[in-house]
Design an enzyme around this catalytic site. Structure first.
Site, PDB file in Angstrom:
ATOM      1  N   VAL A   1       5.751  -3.407  -4.660  1.00 35.76           N
ATOM      2  CA  VAL A   1       6.554  -3.578  -3.241  1.00 35.76           C
ATOM      3  C   VAL A   1       7.651  -2.598  -3.447  1.00 35.76           C
ATOM      4  CG1 VAL A   1       5.286  -5.713  -2.623  1.00 35.76           C
ATOM      5  CG2 VAL A   1       7.438  -5.736  -3.804  1.00 35.76           C
TER       6      VAL A   1
ATOM      7  N   HIS B   1      -7.610  35.888  -4.626  1.00 39.13           N
ATOM      8  CA  HIS B   1      -8.658  35.373  -4.104  1.00 39.13           C
ATOM      9  C   HIS B   1      -9.639  35.067  -5.136  1.00 39.13           C
ATOM     10  CE1 HIS B   1     -12.088  34.435  -1.385  1.00 39.13           C
ATOM     11  NE2 HIS B   1     -12.705  35.314  -1.894  1.00 39.13           N
TER      12      HIS B   1
ATOM     13  N   ALA C   1       0.761  -1.205   0.085  1.00 36.50           N
ATOM     14  CA  ALA C   1       0.256  -0.033  -0.082  1.00 36.50           C
ATOM     15  C   ALA C   1       0.957   1.212  -0.050  1.00 36.50           C
ATOM     16  CB  ALA C   1      -0.852   0.161   1.104  1.00 36.50           C
TER      17      ALA C   1
ATOM     18  N   ILE D   1       2.490   3.446  -5.720  1.00 35.17           N
ATOM     19  CA  ILE D   1       1.993   2.799  -6.584  1.00 35.17           C
ATOM     20  C   ILE D   1       0.586   2.194  -6.383  1.00 35.17           C
ATOM     21  CG2 ILE D   1       2.262   0.904  -8.176  1.00 35.17           C
ATOM     22  CD1 ILE D   1       5.343   1.948  -8.853  1.00 35.17           C
TER      23      ILE D   1
HETATM   24  P1  FAD Z   1      14.380   5.698 -15.713  1.00 32.07           P
HETATM   25  O1  FAD Z   1      13.280   6.422 -15.945  1.00 32.07           O
HETATM   26  O2  FAD Z   1      14.051   4.150 -15.115  1.00 32.07           O
HETATM   27  O3  FAD Z   1      15.239   5.657 -17.165  1.00 32.07           O
HETATM   28  C1  FAD Z   1      16.458   4.815 -17.098  1.00 32.07           C
HETATM   29  C2  FAD Z   1      16.504   4.143 -18.478  1.00 32.07           C
HETATM   30  O4  FAD Z   1      17.582   3.932 -18.800  1.00 32.07           O
HETATM   31  C3  FAD Z   1      15.476   3.362 -19.116  1.00 32.07           C
HETATM   32  O5  FAD Z   1      14.822   3.614 -20.158  1.00 32.07           O
HETATM   33  C4  FAD Z   1      16.148   1.968 -19.365  1.00 32.07           C
HETATM   34  O6  FAD Z   1      15.946   1.259 -20.271  1.00 32.07           O
HETATM   35  C5  FAD Z   1      17.376   2.729 -19.895  1.00 32.07           C
HETATM   36  N1  FAD Z   1      18.848   1.944 -19.575  1.00 32.07           N
HETATM   37  C6  FAD Z   1      19.092   1.101 -18.298  1.00 32.07           C
HETATM   38  N2  FAD Z   1      20.410   0.526 -18.449  1.00 32.07           N
HETATM   39  C7  FAD Z   1      20.716   0.964 -19.760  1.00 32.07           C
HETATM   40  C8  FAD Z   1      21.986   0.491 -20.340  1.00 32.07           C
HETATM   41  N3  FAD Z   1      22.864  -0.465 -19.991  1.00 32.07           N
HETATM   42  N4  FAD Z   1      21.874   0.787 -21.630  1.00 32.07           N
HETATM   43  C9  FAD Z   1      21.120   1.701 -22.284  1.00 32.07           C
HETATM   44  N5  FAD Z   1      20.007   2.048 -21.686  1.00 32.07           N
HETATM   45  C10 FAD Z   1      19.712   1.408 -20.334  1.00 32.07           C
HETATM   46  N6  FAD Z   1       7.993   9.904 -10.272  1.00 32.07           N
HETATM   47  C11 FAD Z   1       7.546  11.017  -9.952  1.00 32.07           C
HETATM   48  O7  FAD Z   1       8.218  12.006  -9.805  1.00 32.07           O
HETATM   49  N7  FAD Z   1       6.183  11.321 -10.123  1.00 32.07           N
HETATM   50  C12 FAD Z   1       5.387  10.513 -10.625  1.00 32.07           C
HETATM   51  O8  FAD Z   1       3.983  10.571 -10.815  1.00 32.07           O
HETATM   52  C13 FAD Z   1       5.780   9.096 -10.923  1.00 32.07           C
HETATM   53  N8  FAD Z   1       4.741   8.056 -11.175  1.00 32.07           N
HETATM   54  C14 FAD Z   1       5.329   6.834 -11.291  1.00 32.07           C
HETATM   55  C15 FAD Z   1       4.375   5.817 -11.510  1.00 32.07           C
HETATM   56  C16 FAD Z   1       4.799   4.519 -12.160  1.00 32.07           C
HETATM   57  C17 FAD Z   1       3.855   3.604 -12.184  1.00 32.07           C
HETATM   58  C18 FAD Z   1       6.179   4.336 -11.714  1.00 32.07           C
HETATM   59  C19 FAD Z   1       6.839   2.845 -12.010  1.00 32.07           C
HETATM   60  C20 FAD Z   1       7.064   5.289 -11.413  1.00 32.07           C
HETATM   61  C21 FAD Z   1       6.654   6.448 -11.073  1.00 32.07           C
HETATM   62  N9  FAD Z   1       7.467   7.468 -10.680  1.00 32.07           N
HETATM   63  C22 FAD Z   1       7.132   8.926 -10.735  1.00 32.07           C
HETATM   64  C23 FAD Z   1       9.152   7.180 -10.620  1.00 32.07           C
HETATM   65  C24 FAD Z   1       9.875   7.827 -11.767  1.00 32.07           C
HETATM   66  O9  FAD Z   1       9.367   7.133 -12.963  1.00 32.07           O
HETATM   67  C25 FAD Z   1      11.299   7.483 -11.752  1.00 32.07           C
HETATM   68  O10 FAD Z   1      11.655   8.173 -10.583  1.00 32.07           O
HETATM   69  C26 FAD Z   1      12.029   8.057 -12.879  1.00 32.07           C
HETATM   70  O11 FAD Z   1      11.608   7.559 -14.190  1.00 32.07           O
HETATM   71  C27 FAD Z   1      13.367   7.921 -12.718  1.00 32.07           C
HETATM   72  O12 FAD Z   1      14.466   8.404 -13.809  1.00 32.07           O
HETATM   73  P2  FAD Z   1      15.687   7.743 -14.242  1.00 32.07           P
HETATM   74  O13 FAD Z   1      16.144   8.764 -15.476  1.00 32.07           O
HETATM   75  O14 FAD Z   1      16.713   7.688 -13.010  1.00 32.07           O
HETATM   76  O15 FAD Z   1      15.231   6.422 -14.667  1.00 32.07           O
HETATM   77  P1  NAD Z   2       6.759   2.349  -1.950  1.00 23.78           P
HETATM   78  O1  NAD Z   2       7.922   2.129  -1.428  1.00 23.78           O
HETATM   79  O2  NAD Z   2       6.057   3.615  -2.144  1.00 23.78           O
HETATM   80  O3  NAD Z   2       5.612   1.327  -1.428  1.00 23.78           O
HETATM   81  C1  NAD Z   2       5.981  -0.292  -1.580  1.00 23.78           C
HETATM   82  C2  NAD Z   2       5.076  -0.646  -0.471  1.00 23.78           C
HETATM   83  O4  NAD Z   2       5.245  -1.995  -0.203  1.00 23.78           O
HETATM   84  C3  NAD Z   2       5.846  -0.213   1.043  1.00 23.78           C
HETATM   85  O5  NAD Z   2       4.563   0.325   1.540  1.00 23.78           O
HETATM   86  C4  NAD Z   2       6.325  -1.363   1.681  1.00 23.78           C
HETATM   87  O6  NAD Z   2       6.069  -1.459   3.192  1.00 23.78           O
HETATM   88  C5  NAD Z   2       5.336  -2.570   0.995  1.00 23.78           C
HETATM   89  N1  NAD Z   2       5.820  -3.834   0.896  1.00 23.78           N
HETATM   90  C6  NAD Z   2       7.137  -4.164   0.652  1.00 23.78           C
HETATM   91  N2  NAD Z   2       7.230  -5.694   0.804  1.00 23.78           N
HETATM   92  C7  NAD Z   2       6.100  -6.141   1.051  1.00 23.78           C
HETATM   93  C8  NAD Z   2       5.417  -7.388   0.912  1.00 23.78           C
HETATM   94  N3  NAD Z   2       6.167  -8.520   0.785  1.00 23.78           N
HETATM   95  N4  NAD Z   2       4.151  -7.336   1.340  1.00 23.78           N
HETATM   96  C9  NAD Z   2       3.527  -6.279   1.229  1.00 23.78           C
HETATM   97  N5  NAD Z   2       3.995  -5.081   1.420  1.00 23.78           N
HETATM   98  C10 NAD Z   2       5.144  -4.875   1.014  1.00 23.78           C
HETATM   99  O7  NAD Z   2       7.069   1.464  -3.464  1.00 23.78           O
HETATM  100  P2  NAD Z   2       5.917   1.579  -5.025  1.00 23.78           P
HETATM  101  O8  NAD Z   2       4.528   1.992  -4.723  1.00 23.78           O
HETATM  102  O9  NAD Z   2       6.386   0.223  -5.386  1.00 23.78           O
HETATM  103  O10 NAD Z   2       6.505   2.845  -5.832  1.00 23.78           O
HETATM  104  C11 NAD Z   2       8.176   2.581  -6.124  1.00 23.78           C
HETATM  105  C12 NAD Z   2       8.579   3.932  -6.353  1.00 23.78           C
HETATM  106  O11 NAD Z   2       8.141   4.469  -7.302  1.00 23.78           O
HETATM  107  C13 NAD Z   2       8.256   4.765  -5.036  1.00 23.78           C
HETATM  108  O12 NAD Z   2       9.207   4.566  -4.128  1.00 23.78           O
HETATM  109  C14 NAD Z   2       8.334   6.008  -5.762  1.00 23.78           C
HETATM  110  O13 NAD Z   2       9.424   6.942  -5.482  1.00 23.78           O
HETATM  111  C15 NAD Z   2       7.998   5.982  -7.071  1.00 23.78           C
HETATM  112  N6  NAD Z   2       6.867   6.373  -7.615  1.00 23.78           N
HETATM  113  C16 NAD Z   2       6.513   7.894  -7.338  1.00 23.78           C
HETATM  114  C17 NAD Z   2       5.171   8.061  -7.922  1.00 23.78           C
HETATM  115  C18 NAD Z   2       4.768   9.505  -7.449  1.00 23.78           C
HETATM  116  O14 NAD Z   2       5.658  10.275  -7.311  1.00 23.78           O
HETATM  117  N7  NAD Z   2       3.390   9.951  -7.387  1.00 23.78           N
HETATM  118  C19 NAD Z   2       4.080   7.138  -8.216  1.00 23.78           C
HETATM  119  C20 NAD Z   2       4.517   6.090  -8.322  1.00 23.78           C
HETATM  120  C21 NAD Z   2       5.790   5.553  -8.179  1.00 23.78           C
END
Ligand code: FAD
Ligand code: NAD
Length: 476
Positions: A277, A451, A189, A192
């Site tokens: 998770v 406002h 919870a 995501i």
């Molecule tokens: P990434 O975005 O993961 O990009 C890394 C890239 O590198 C990938 O395309 C990968 O394929 C490529 N790569 C890796 N290794 C290699 C290699 N050896 N050669 C070539 N390419 C490679 N964050 C927010 O701030 N707001 C949000 O609302 C939010 N929502 C999210 C919702 C979901 C469902 C998920 C999964 C994540 C969300 N996040 C959010 C988190 C956010 O997506 C990440 O924090 C962010 O994308 C990280 O950016 P990055 O550039 O470090 O890595």
């Molecule tokens: P999260 O760390 O937010 O939540 C994972 C949850 O899973 C935690 O509460 C943890 O205690 C629980 N958990 C871990 N192992 C478990 C198990 N075995 N059984 C039951 N519960 C368990 O991670 P997430 O929701 O997977 O998201 C990953 C990352 O992506 C986040 O850390 C966040 O930084 C990024 N993200 C950001 C946004 C945003 O900015 N709006 C949206 C989506 C994802």
């Protein structure tokens, strides 16, 4: 010998693509390598964020929220819409169009900035050098004066709950459902779990979240976390804390999840299960044995405050290094590193990074929660303002939640803001600016806010921190 590139960035997500664009703007000869392909097998720069993260999830959150408003709220506002229904295929098409547009946008930005986009895999070697393996064709060795590693992260998998094609999926799979599963189980919870649980719950799924921790959203101000949990329960999300998942059995009736909590061991069957998770750094194929960079025991690349790995001219940024896994944190690190390579001296203020959970209402925070401030021994003043006392929130029938401002009584500076309510994601930017400029609650109090706006709730919460809120009795 002259290097072919001033900067090679491995990874084209928010950390990598922003670093590459800024490097080219600064006159550095730059290449960005990314291995990601879209569903049609075409290169897809933009990383997790654009392809399977922030953007597709926010598109589904927005569409599903509009649907719920039309279904459950419009009639009370005098808007009569006969029996609204949702076309999931069209919703998914719209999501793909948004993603496609932004991904193409990165290619356009690379072209106009002069970044060489290299689709394929990049591997760091000593030197620093980079082996570039295109998706089709032979590998080549590229030399670079500087290499920035921005490989991002991937979902954590649970050994006991392996993913399946359809029934047990990670966040990427959960963005692709073609219909809301009748019974949706979510393991975790966290952010995501809550965001994707909101999407499918709004569209008809019965949602149950199994969270291992006893505390709900422990990183959040616990007063707001408690209020959020109640609001989510009212929206139909069944959140079970202290639930340890023991195993899964996939059969014709769905996925039977066995879990234990304070009351014993239970089995509950779901049509689909999302494993949410957490995420882990993705360093597969990134580091050759001779490159000098070794991930720590949790897989993160160790860096200092300036994102230097300790290997000369090799930096690492974004999700693969310490700090929150957030797109904007990743972008700021990427830009900071190239500006330092170009001789400037920026830094990232890790105390001032906003966080947002895009549920409804949204939850946003920056800096310290009340508990964290007290834990650090600060003598705090806390100001609160509920949206129910805010004219604009009432006018838009969005009056749930509150804004909380935490100040350090000794310095009078704002040390944290938490907001749950309408447009909290936008409002937190105002708190970020205030904190970045070291503002006090009085500075915010002296600022004129338009406002009627939702921002007035932040203004009033700041005023309340020193007992001067106008539109409610003092909470102090
Ligand atoms: P990434 O975005 O993961 O990009 C890394 C890239 O590198 C990938 O395309 C990968 O394929 C490529 N790569 C890796 N290794 C290699 C290699 N050896 N050669 C070539 N390419 C490679 N964050 C927010 O701030 N707001 C949000 O609302 C939010 N929502 C999210 C919702 C979901 C469902 C998920 C999964 C994540 C969300 N996040 C959010 C988190 C956010 O997506 C990440 O924090 C962010 O994308 C990280 O950016 P990055 O550039 O470090 O890595
Ligand atoms: P999260 O760390 O937010 O939540 C994972 C949850 O899973 C935690 O509460 C943890 O205690 C629980 N958990 C871990 N192992 C478990 C198990 N075995 N059984 C039951 N519960 C368990 O991670 P997430 O929701 O997977 O998201 C990953 C990352 O992506 C986040 O850390 C966040 O930084 C990024 N993200 C950001 C946004 C945003 O900015 N709006 C949206 C989506 C994802």
């Amino acid at each position: 010998m002259q290097s072919e590139y001033d900067v090679i960035v491995i990874g084209g997500g928010p950390a990598g693509y922003a670093a590459a664009i800024r490097a080219a703007q600064l006159g550095l000869k730059t290449a960005c390598i990314d291995k990601r392909l879209d569903a049609k097998g075409k290169p897809a720069f933009g990383g997790t964020c654009l392809n399977v993260g922030c953007i597709p999830s926010k598109t589904l959150l927005d569409i599903s929220h509009k649907f719920v408003d039309a279904r459950d709220k419009f009639s009370s506002l005098g808007i009569n819409v006969a029996d609204p229904s949702i076309d999931i295929a069209k919703m998914q098409k719209q999501k793909q169009q948004v993603v496609g547009r932004l991904v193409r946008g990165i290619s356009g930005l690379f072209k106009s900035a002069g970044v060489d986009a290299l689709p394929g895999t990049g591997t760091l070697h000593s030197g620093p050098g980079v082996e570039y393996a295109p998706h089709d064709g032979d590998s080549s060795r590229l030399s670079a004066a500087n290499v920035i590693l921005a490989p991002g992260s991937v979902p954590v998998e649970l050994e006991k709950i392996p993913l399946t094609e359809n029934a047990i999926v990670d966040s990427t799979g959960a963005l692709e459902f073609s219909e809301p599963p009748a019974r949706l189980g979510i393991i975790g919870a966290g952010i995501i779990g809550l965001e994707l649980g909101s999407v499918w719950g709004r569209l008809g799924s019965e949602v149950c979240l199994l969270e291992a921790m006893d505390e709900f959203l422990p990183m959040l101000d616990q007063e707001i976390a408690g209020q959020a949990k109640k609001l989510f329960a009212r929206q139909g999300m069944d959140i079970r804390l202290g639930a340890r998942v023991l195993g899964a059995d996939v059969g014709k009736d769905g996925v039977a999840l066995e879990f234990s909590d304070a009351t014993g061991t239970h089995t509950q069957t779901f049509d689909r299960v999302i494993v949410a998770v957490g995420r882990r750094p993705y360093t597969q194929d990134l580091l050759s044995p001779n490159c000098g960079v070794v991930p720590d025991e949790r897989g993160f690349i160790a860096v200092d405050d300036d994102c230097s790995t300790g290997v000369p001219h090799v930096f690492a940024v974004g999700d693969a290094v310490r700090g929150p896994m957030l797109a904007h944190k990743a972008t700021h690190e990427g830009v900071m590193v190239v500006e330092r390579i170009a001789g400037h001296k920026p830094s990232v203020n890790y105390d001032c990074i906003p966080n947002v959970i895009y549920t409804h209402p949204e939850i946003a925070w920056i800096g310290l929660s009340e508990e964290e401030a007290r834990g650090r021994g600060l003598d705090t003043e806390v100001g609160r303002f509920p949206f129910v006392a805010n004219g604009r929130a009432l006018a838009s029938s969005e009056a749930e939640g509150q804004v909380k401002v935490i100040t350090d009584a000794a310095s009078e500076r704002i040390c944290g803001v938490t907001a749950m309510g309408p447009s909290a994601s936008e409002l937190i930017a105002e708190a970020a600016i205030a904190m970045e400029f070291d503002a006090s609650a009085e500075d915010l109090g002296l600022t004129v806010f338009a406002h009627p706006t939702l921002s007035e709730a932040l203004h009033e919460a700041a005023l309340d921190a020193f007992g001067a809120a106008i539109h409610m009795p003092s909470s102090r």
